[in-house]
Structure formats: C-alpha cells, structure tokens
Motif scaffolding. Structure first.
Motif, short mmCIF file in Angstrom:
data_model
loop_
_atom_site.label_atom_id
_atom_site.label_comp_id
_atom_site.label_asym_id
_atom_site.label_seq_id
_atom_site.Cartn_x
_atom_site.Cartn_y
_atom_site.Cartn_z
N ASP A 7 0.48 6.95 8.61
CA ASP A 7 -0.56 5.93 8.44
C ASP A 7 -0.51 5.24 7.08
OD1 ASP A 7 -1.62 6.31 10.99
OD2 ASP A 7 -2.97 7.89 10.30
N GLU A 8 0.32 5.73 6.17
CA GLU A 8 0.44 5.11 4.85
C GLU A 8 0.91 3.66 5.01
OE1 GLU A 8 2.86 5.81 0.64
OE2 GLU A 8 3.29 7.08 2.36
N ILE A 9 0.30 2.75 4.24
CA ILE A 9 0.66 1.33 4.31
C ILE A 9 1.81 1.05 3.34
CG2 ILE A 9 -0.14 -1.05 4.02
CD1 ILE A 9 -1.43 0.39 6.39
N ARG A 24 1.99 0.04 8.70
CA ARG A 24 1.91 1.50 8.55
C ARG A 24 3.33 2.08 8.56
NH1 ARG A 24 -2.79 0.48 11.40
NH2 ARG A 24 -4.61 1.55 10.54
N ARG A 25 3.50 3.18 7.85
CA ARG A 25 4.81 3.81 7.76
C ARG A 25 5.38 4.11 9.15
NH1 ARG A 25 7.03 8.94 4.37
NH2 ARG A 25 5.28 8.46 3.02
#
Length: 170
Positions: A7-9, A24-25
């Motif tokens: 979920d990391e941008i 998102r990753r």
C-alpha cells in the motif's frame, strides 16, 4: 495494525527519471511501472561487505542473496533520504553517516524497471537486521564475495549494480 508494504505510495517515473504519476507499490509491481530504488553497499571497519539473503516473504526476489541493502524510494522522497532510511532500517541501526552517492542507472529486465541510485556507507555499529527483511547476513571480504558470484543466487538488480560498480561504469 500497520499498513501493508504493497500500500506504500511510490512515484512512477519515465525513462528520464521524471515523475509522471504515483501509485501503490502493489500496483507498481503488478503493472511493471517504472519507479525509483536505492542500493547501499555497506562496508565495515575492516572493509568487508555486508551480504544477506532476503526473506521468502519479500515481494521482489524472495530468498535471493544481495550485496546491497536498500529498497524503494517513497513518493516525494529524495534518493539521498531513502538511502539513509533504508540502510538504517535493514541494518537495524541508527546514526549511520549519510551514504555517499556513486552513480545511477536504469535497471530493466524486460518485465519491469526502476531507476537505481547506488551508494556506499561505512557501518562500524553492531548490526541487527530486520527479521522480516533479512533471513541470513554476514560481512564478507570482497574476494570471498567475488568468489560466491557464480555459486549463490543473487538478486539480478543488485548483481547488475555490483557489476557496474566493479567495472567502474559509473
């Protein structure tokens, strides 16, 4: 509960390393979108290189060996800040000197690609690598590392960066 790494941008970049969007990753990986990564070669006080085997749970290149610590650059984050953050996180230390930038290159394997900023840092602190990132680790003399290049299975992007570093193609 903490957010999933998927979920990391991340910033999505073009072939010139210019930001063209964010995602998102998990979407970046699934779509093979070009993004940014940092690679940090870590040497100890006697010039040995930190080598580790990635955990089986890693999203990219699980269970492979790597001679760099590092990872993705977050959206809006500089390469320099990401290099220090990733090195401290993966080594389990704080107070590292700022890693020295060496060169950048575009890594592509036909399915995906990322702009890769390569750094070097000296770590004289006792390391305590993250168990969720690192399954095994050790500091190896460079000659021993070179001898293992043909017998251990290495991350292809890390191997590409290391070969460029050794060849002086910066």
């Amino acid at each position: 509960m903490s957010a999933s790494p998927a979920d990391e941008i991340l910033d999505v970049v073009d072939e010139r390393d210019q930001v063209v969007g964010q995602a998102r990753r998990g979407e970046v990986y699934a779509g093979g979108l070009r993004h940014r990564c940092v690679f940090v070669l870590v040497r100890n006080a006697v010039d040995e290189i930190f080598v580790h085997r990635r955990t089986a749970s890693k999203l990219v290149f699980p269970s492979l060996y790597d001679m760099f610590v590092g990872g993705v650059v977050g959206a809006g984050e500089s390469y320099d800040d990401a290099a220090l953050r990733e090195a401290e996180e993966e080594l389990g230390v704080s107070g590292l000197p700022r890693p020295v930038p060496l060169f950048r290159f575009l890594y592509e394997d036909g399915e995906r690609g990322w702009w890769s900023a390569v750094y070097e840092v000296r770590c004289e602190l006792p390391v305590n690598p993250q168990a969720e990132e690192v399954a095994w680790h050790g500091f190896l003399p460079e000659a021993e590392l070179a001898g293992r290049l043909g017998s251990w299975e290495w991350t292809p992007d890390g191997l590409a960066a290391y070969e460029r570093l050794r060849a002086g193609r910066i």
